[in-house]
Motif scaffolding. Sequence first.
Motif, PDB file in Angstrom:
ATOM      1  N   LEU A  31       0.909  -1.271   0.042  1.00 51.38           N
ATOM      2  CA  LEU A  31       0.089   0.299   0.249  1.00 51.38           C
ATOM      3  C   LEU A  31       0.595   0.881  -0.129  1.00 51.38           C
ATOM      4  O   LEU A  31       0.377   2.221  -0.514  1.00 51.38           O
ATOM      5  CB  LEU A  31      -0.377   0.077   1.230  1.00 51.38           C
ATOM      6  CG  LEU A  31      -1.829  -0.754   1.109  1.00 51.38           C
ATOM      7  CD1 LEU A  31      -2.534  -1.314   2.106  1.00 51.38           C
ATOM      8  CD2 LEU A  31      -3.096  -0.527  -0.008  1.00 51.38           C
ATOM      9  N   SER A  35       1.553   1.911  -4.508  1.00 47.74           N
ATOM     10  CA  SER A  35      -0.366   2.048  -4.988  1.00 47.74           C
ATOM     11  C   SER A  35       0.450   3.777  -6.173  1.00 47.74           C
ATOM     12  O   SER A  35      -0.927   4.006  -6.508  1.00 47.74           O
ATOM     13  CB  SER A  35      -0.578   3.068  -3.732  1.00 47.74           C
ATOM     14  OG  SER A  35      -0.952   2.175  -3.017  1.00 47.74           O
ATOM     15  N   ASP A  37       0.739   5.171  -9.797  1.00 51.33           N
ATOM     16  CA  ASP A  37       0.304   4.923 -11.528  1.00 51.33           C
ATOM     17  C   ASP A  37       1.634   3.805 -12.039  1.00 51.33           C
ATOM     18  O   ASP A  37       1.627   2.844 -12.569  1.00 51.33           O
ATOM     19  CB  ASP A  37      -0.153   5.894 -12.851  1.00 51.33           C
ATOM     20  CG  ASP A  37      -1.524   6.464 -11.510  1.00 51.33           C
ATOM     21  OD1 ASP A  37      -1.752   5.460 -10.950  1.00 51.33           O
ATOM     22  OD2 ASP A  37      -1.311   7.702 -12.043  1.00 51.33           O
ATOM     23  N   ASN A  42      -3.621   2.894  -8.120  1.00 51.10           N
ATOM     24  CA  ASN A  42      -4.666   2.954  -6.410  1.00 51.10           C
ATOM     25  C   ASN A  42      -5.482   1.285  -6.429  1.00 51.10           C
ATOM     26  O   ASN A  42      -5.382   0.790  -5.533  1.00 51.10           O
ATOM     27  CB  ASN A  42      -5.478   4.579  -6.468  1.00 51.10           C
ATOM     28  CG  ASN A  42      -4.747   4.821  -6.292  1.00 51.10           C
ATOM     29  OD1 ASN A  42      -3.667   5.519  -6.804  1.00 51.10           O
ATOM     30  ND2 ASN A  42      -5.130   6.805  -7.473  1.00 51.10           N
ATOM     31  N   LEU A  46      -4.837  -1.552  -3.159  1.00 52.67           N
ATOM     32  CA  LEU A  46      -5.302  -2.235  -2.615  1.00 52.67           C
ATOM     33  C   LEU A  46      -6.329  -3.736  -2.381  1.00 52.67           C
ATOM     34  O   LEU A  46      -6.015  -4.027  -1.397  1.00 52.67           O
ATOM     35  CB  LEU A  46      -6.812  -1.126  -2.452  1.00 52.67           C
ATOM     36  CG  LEU A  46      -7.497  -0.634  -0.851  1.00 52.67           C
ATOM     37  CD1 LEU A  46      -6.806  -0.856   0.314  1.00 52.67           C
ATOM     38  CD2 LEU A  46      -8.524  -0.343  -1.890  1.00 52.67           C
ATOM     39  N   GLY A  85     -12.498   1.791   0.320  1.00 56.42           N
ATOM     40  CA  GLY A  85     -11.602   2.329  -0.375  1.00 56.42           C
ATOM     41  C   GLY A  85     -11.889   2.439  -1.843  1.00 56.42           C
ATOM     42  O   GLY A  85     -11.885   3.358  -2.866  1.00 56.42           O
ATOM     43  N   GLU A  88     -14.781   4.377  -2.416  1.00 58.16           N
ATOM     44  CA  GLU A  88     -14.385   5.951  -2.552  1.00 58.16           C
ATOM     45  C   GLU A  88     -15.101   6.595  -1.568  1.00 58.16           C
ATOM     46  O   GLU A  88     -15.516   8.173  -1.783  1.00 58.16           O
ATOM     47  CB  GLU A  88     -13.688   6.820  -3.427  1.00 58.16           C
ATOM     48  CG  GLU A  88     -13.373   6.108  -4.709  1.00 58.16           C
ATOM     49  CD  GLU A  88     -13.387   6.637  -6.083  1.00 58.16           C
ATOM     50  OE1 GLU A  88     -13.375   8.348  -5.731  1.00 58.16           O
ATOM     51  OE2 GLU A  88     -12.142   6.364  -7.407  1.00 58.16           O
ATOM     52  N   THR A 184      -7.333   7.245  -3.948  1.00 58.89           N
ATOM     53  CA  THR A 184      -6.103   7.970  -3.834  1.00 58.89           C
ATOM     54  C   THR A 184      -4.992   7.688  -3.352  1.00 58.89           C
ATOM     55  O   THR A 184      -4.627   6.332  -2.605  1.00 58.89           O
ATOM     56  CB  THR A 184      -6.388   9.101  -3.437  1.00 58.89           C
ATOM     57  OG1 THR A 184      -6.162   9.671  -1.830  1.00 58.89           O
ATOM     58  CG2 THR A 184      -7.678  10.419  -3.854  1.00 58.89           C
ATOM     59  N   GLN A 185      -4.093   7.559  -4.677  1.00 60.44           N
ATOM     60  CA  GLN A 185      -2.609   7.044  -4.110  1.00 60.44           C
ATOM     61  C   GLN A 185      -2.124   7.589  -2.086  1.00 60.44           C
ATOM     62  O   GLN A 185      -2.096   6.379  -1.258  1.00 60.44           O
ATOM     63  CB  GLN A 185      -1.450   7.125  -4.693  1.00 60.44           C
ATOM     64  CG  GLN A 185      -0.018   7.253  -4.855  1.00 60.44           C
ATOM     65  CD  GLN A 185       1.414   7.299  -5.418  1.00 60.44           C
ATOM     66  OE1 GLN A 185       0.403   7.928  -6.244  1.00 60.44           O
ATOM     67  NE2 GLN A 185       2.261   7.162  -4.814  1.00 60.44           N
ATOM     68  N   ASN A 188      -3.920   4.513   0.115  1.00 60.70           N
ATOM     69  CA  ASN A 188      -3.508   3.282  -0.033  1.00 60.70           C
ATOM     70  C   ASN A 188      -2.237   3.339   1.427  1.00 60.70           C
ATOM     71  O   ASN A 188      -2.146   2.524   1.906  1.00 60.70           O
ATOM     72  CB  ASN A 188      -2.830   3.815  -1.253  1.00 60.70           C
ATOM     73  CG  ASN A 188      -4.501   2.952  -1.462  1.00 60.70           C
ATOM     74  OD1 ASN A 188      -5.756   2.938  -1.243  1.00 60.70           O
ATOM     75  ND2 ASN A 188      -4.116   2.147  -2.983  1.00 60.70           N
ATOM     76  N   GLU A 189      -1.477   4.488   0.703  1.00 60.45           N
ATOM     77  CA  GLU A 189       0.292   4.927   1.633  1.00 60.45           C
ATOM     78  C   GLU A 189      -0.228   5.821   3.230  1.00 60.45           C
ATOM     79  O   GLU A 189       0.683   4.779   3.929  1.00 60.45           O
ATOM     80  CB  GLU A 189       1.025   5.978   0.873  1.00 60.45           C
ATOM     81  CG  GLU A 189       1.522   6.199  -0.305  1.00 60.45           C
ATOM     82  CD  GLU A 189       2.102   7.056  -0.662  1.00 60.45           C
ATOM     83  OE1 GLU A 189       1.207   8.325  -0.037  1.00 60.45           O
ATOM     84  OE2 GLU A 189       2.568   6.346  -2.015  1.00 60.45           O
TER      85      GLU A 189
END
Length: 254
Positions: A31, A35, A37, A42, A46, A85, A88, A184-185, A188-189
């Motif tokens: 994650l 994550s 591109d 994303n 996930l 996730g 959204e 979004t990235q 995830n982070e």
Amino acid sequence: MTSPGNTATPDHKPRPWVDLLVSIVIPSVILMKFSGDEYLGNVNALLIGLAFPLGWGLFELIRYHKKNFIAVLGLISVGLTGGIGLMELDPQWLAIKEAAVPAVIGLAVLISTRTRYPLVRTLLYNPSVLDVDKIHQSLEEKGCVDEFEDRLLKASYYFSGTFLFSSIMNYVIARWIVVSPAGTQAFNEELGQMTLVSYPMIAIPSMIMMMLIFYYLWRTIRRLTGYTLEEVMAPHLLEKEEKKKESENPVARK
């Protein structure tokens, strides 16, 4: 030949390092680091990240028949995280979910004290850990059954309190770390960071509290029955311990 119907369920041996690696470390790394591109993206990050704890939990349930309330709730929790996730939703729903899971378990522990099968018996005072029949017989002989039951009820309240602690801490940490929009990235982070942080800040203190509760229960048994821990360990655990001692000291076997 042994028929399939007689195949025994294999013994489940605790593997804390494997659990930690599969449920915490690998998902967090995926994650937090993959994550973008240029890597998995994303959604894929996930799905793949959450697939590890979900797959491991399902494996444990199917392989070892660990079909219990807490294990199932854990799988539901992972599924809900993925749903939040992918759909959204607002990050506050993640915090609510993180708080709700231990809160439900704690509530179940409290409710179970009013039933014939309190959860503290299932998790701490059970035949797989202690020789409960031997303990109960001694308590009856000494007329201490009621006193022990009162202590067991207190242990249930303490046990429920550990989940209340987890619920509050889960909410605080989720609201503190996960602030970016889901999908979004950054989300995830942050989810990966939350997973890593929650282990030392929540899981370890909760385990310490559970060990203290077990010690409280053991001290009660010791005081009321006079038995040592070795004398009231479950027979199969004593047998394993004896075999281990024999393998470590081959001279004693001769």
